[in-house]
Design a protein around this motif. Sequence first.
Motif, PDB file in Angstrom:
ATOM      1  N   VAL A 140      10.257  30.229  42.409  1.00  0.00           N
ATOM      2  CA  VAL A 140      10.508  28.786  42.314  1.00  0.00           C
ATOM      3  C   VAL A 140      10.507  28.332  40.864  1.00  0.00           C
ATOM      4  CG1 VAL A 140       9.633  26.493  42.924  1.00  0.00           C
ATOM      5  CG2 VAL A 140       9.587  28.328  44.617  1.00  0.00           C
ATOM      6  N   SER A 141       9.505  28.773  40.102  1.00  0.00           N
ATOM      7  CA  SER A 141       9.425  28.394  38.694  1.00  0.00           C
ATOM      8  C   SER A 141      10.620  28.931  37.915  1.00  0.00           C
ATOM      9  CB  SER A 141       8.124  28.925  38.086  1.00  0.00           C
ATOM     10  OG  SER A 141       8.052  28.654  36.711  1.00  0.00           O
ATOM     11  N   GLY A 142      10.936  30.212  38.129  1.00  0.00           N
ATOM     12  CA  GLY A 142      12.039  30.836  37.404  1.00  0.00           C
ATOM     13  C   GLY A 142      13.379  30.215  37.719  1.00  0.00           C
ATOM     14  N   LEU A 182       3.041  30.859  36.283  1.00  0.00           N
ATOM     15  CA  LEU A 182       2.136  31.443  37.284  1.00  0.00           C
ATOM     16  C   LEU A 182       0.823  30.679  37.345  1.00  0.00           C
ATOM     17  CD1 LEU A 182       2.183  35.356  37.098  1.00  0.00           C
ATOM     18  CD2 LEU A 182       2.546  33.913  39.106  1.00  0.00           C
ATOM     19  N   ILE A 183       0.288  30.337  36.175  1.00  0.00           N
ATOM     20  CA  ILE A 183      -0.982  29.605  36.119  1.00  0.00           C
ATOM     21  C   ILE A 183      -0.861  28.283  36.858  1.00  0.00           C
ATOM     22  CG2 ILE A 183      -2.555  28.390  34.555  1.00  0.00           C
ATOM     23  CD1 ILE A 183      -1.914  30.650  32.489  1.00  0.00           C
ATOM     24  N   PHE A 184       0.226  27.563  36.630  1.00  0.00           N
ATOM     25  CA  PHE A 184       0.414  26.282  37.314  1.00  0.00           C
ATOM     26  C   PHE A 184       0.690  26.473  38.798  1.00  0.00           C
ATOM     27  CE2 PHE A 184       0.475  24.672  33.096  1.00  0.00           C
ATOM     28  CZ  PHE A 184       0.100  23.334  33.213  1.00  0.00           C
ATOM     29  N   GLY A 185       1.267  27.627  39.157  1.00  0.00           N
ATOM     30  CA  GLY A 185       1.438  27.939  40.570  1.00  0.00           C
ATOM     31  C   GLY A 185       0.092  28.128  41.259  1.00  0.00           C
ATOM     32  N   TYR A 186      -0.804  28.872  40.608  1.00  0.00           N
ATOM     33  CA  TYR A 186      -2.146  29.059  41.164  1.00  0.00           C
ATOM     34  C   TYR A 186      -2.876  27.720  41.251  1.00  0.00           C
ATOM     35  CZ  TYR A 186      -1.302  33.999  40.021  1.00  0.00           C
ATOM     36  OH  TYR A 186      -0.771  35.271  39.932  1.00  0.00           O
ATOM     37  N   LEU A 187      -2.687  26.896  40.222  1.00  0.00           N
ATOM     38  CA  LEU A 187      -3.324  25.580  40.212  1.00  0.00           C
ATOM     39  C   LEU A 187      -2.838  24.737  41.389  1.00  0.00           C
ATOM     40  CD1 LEU A 187      -5.105  23.478  38.694  1.00  0.00           C
ATOM     41  CD2 LEU A 187      -3.040  22.791  37.475  1.00  0.00           C
ATOM     42  N   LEU A 205       6.094  22.642  35.760  1.00  0.00           N
ATOM     43  CA  LEU A 205       6.394  21.766  36.888  1.00  0.00           C
ATOM     44  C   LEU A 205       6.834  22.555  38.119  1.00  0.00           C
ATOM     45  CD1 LEU A 205       6.918  19.011  38.207  1.00  0.00           C
ATOM     46  CD2 LEU A 205       9.177  18.999  37.101  1.00  0.00           C
ATOM     47  N   PHE A 206       7.814  23.434  37.932  1.00  0.00           N
ATOM     48  CA  PHE A 206       8.318  24.196  39.074  1.00  0.00           C
ATOM     49  C   PHE A 206       7.316  25.254  39.533  1.00  0.00           C
ATOM     50  CE2 PHE A 206      12.389  22.445  37.557  1.00  0.00           C
ATOM     51  CZ  PHE A 206      12.856  21.925  38.770  1.00  0.00           C
ATOM     52  N   GLY A 207       6.482  25.740  38.617  1.00  0.00           N
ATOM     53  CA  GLY A 207       5.409  26.636  39.021  1.00  0.00           C
ATOM     54  C   GLY A 207       4.421  25.915  39.924  1.00  0.00           C
ATOM     55  N   PHE A 208       4.075  24.696  39.556  1.00  0.00           N
ATOM     56  CA  PHE A 208       3.166  23.870  40.356  1.00  0.00           C
ATOM     57  C   PHE A 208       3.756  23.620  41.743  1.00  0.00           C
ATOM     58  CE2 PHE A 208       1.116  19.803  41.508  1.00  0.00           C
ATOM     59  CZ  PHE A 208      -0.218  20.151  41.319  1.00  0.00           C
ATOM     60  N   LEU A 225       4.165  24.909  47.636  1.00  0.00           N
ATOM     61  CA  LEU A 225       4.959  25.487  48.716  1.00  0.00           C
ATOM     62  C   LEU A 225       4.234  26.680  49.337  1.00  0.00           C
ATOM     63  CD1 LEU A 225       7.578  25.703  50.359  1.00  0.00           C
ATOM     64  CD2 LEU A 225       8.568  27.037  48.466  1.00  0.00           C
ATOM     65  N   ALA A 226       3.651  27.529  48.497  1.00  0.00           N
ATOM     66  CA  ALA A 226       2.905  28.690  48.995  1.00  0.00           C
ATOM     67  C   ALA A 226       1.698  28.243  49.807  1.00  0.00           C
ATOM     68  CB  ALA A 226       2.475  29.570  47.830  1.00  0.00           C
ATOM     69  N   ALA A 227       1.025  27.195  49.359  1.00  0.00           N
ATOM     70  CA  ALA A 227      -0.147  26.667  50.096  1.00  0.00           C
ATOM     71  C   ALA A 227       0.271  26.198  51.485  1.00  0.00           C
ATOM     72  CB  ALA A 227      -0.778  25.520  49.309  1.00  0.00           C
TER      73      ALA A 227
END
Length: 211
Positions: A125-127, A146-151, A197-200, A205-207
Amino acid sequence: MELKLNLITTDTNLPAWAQEINQISEQLPDLEQNFETQATILGGLLLLIWALEIIDFLIFQGALNRFGIRPRSLRGLSGIILAPFLHGSFKHLAANSMPLVTLGWLVMLQDVHYFFVVSAVTVLVSGLGVWLFGATRSVHLGASGLIFGYLGFLLLYGYFERSLWTGMVSLFVGLFYGGLIWGILPSRRGVSWLGHLFGFVGGILAAHLLS
């Protein structure tokens, strides 16, 4: 005459919050057993990223950075997968290392395989977001997406799952890492806020998918 009394207690007699605490306490031995696996995965990831940066600095003199995400370029599509492993400098990598390990470990506390699912969804999603909407002729790299995705995952998983444990984790992350949320907005030049933004968004979405 001998009278025997068998006292049986069941979790159904407990209020919901007490049952949750019971479940958490039962999971503690599993957390201890899984720690070695978690440390191996996160340690291996961190070692790989640092090794690549050292090799890039000593041998390629920064040339590996060209494999980052190049928006709307066919050659830049490979950067969607490669960019999280590449960094512009040791300072850039050092700034990402601690939150990457800390937030990644908190994701693993939910379930080890969640780490891989959240990572994969976030990277894609981020990429793709950066590739589609990033500035022309720019190159985006680093593990901050990735960090913002985990956040995003950790903050919202408690909302989707609605359990005491996930709520506690979300609260903890909000208190200690909530300030990172401002990174999803345009801030200073040279920072890929779109990746944040897109990582977040990917983490949220994963959650939702895993709840």
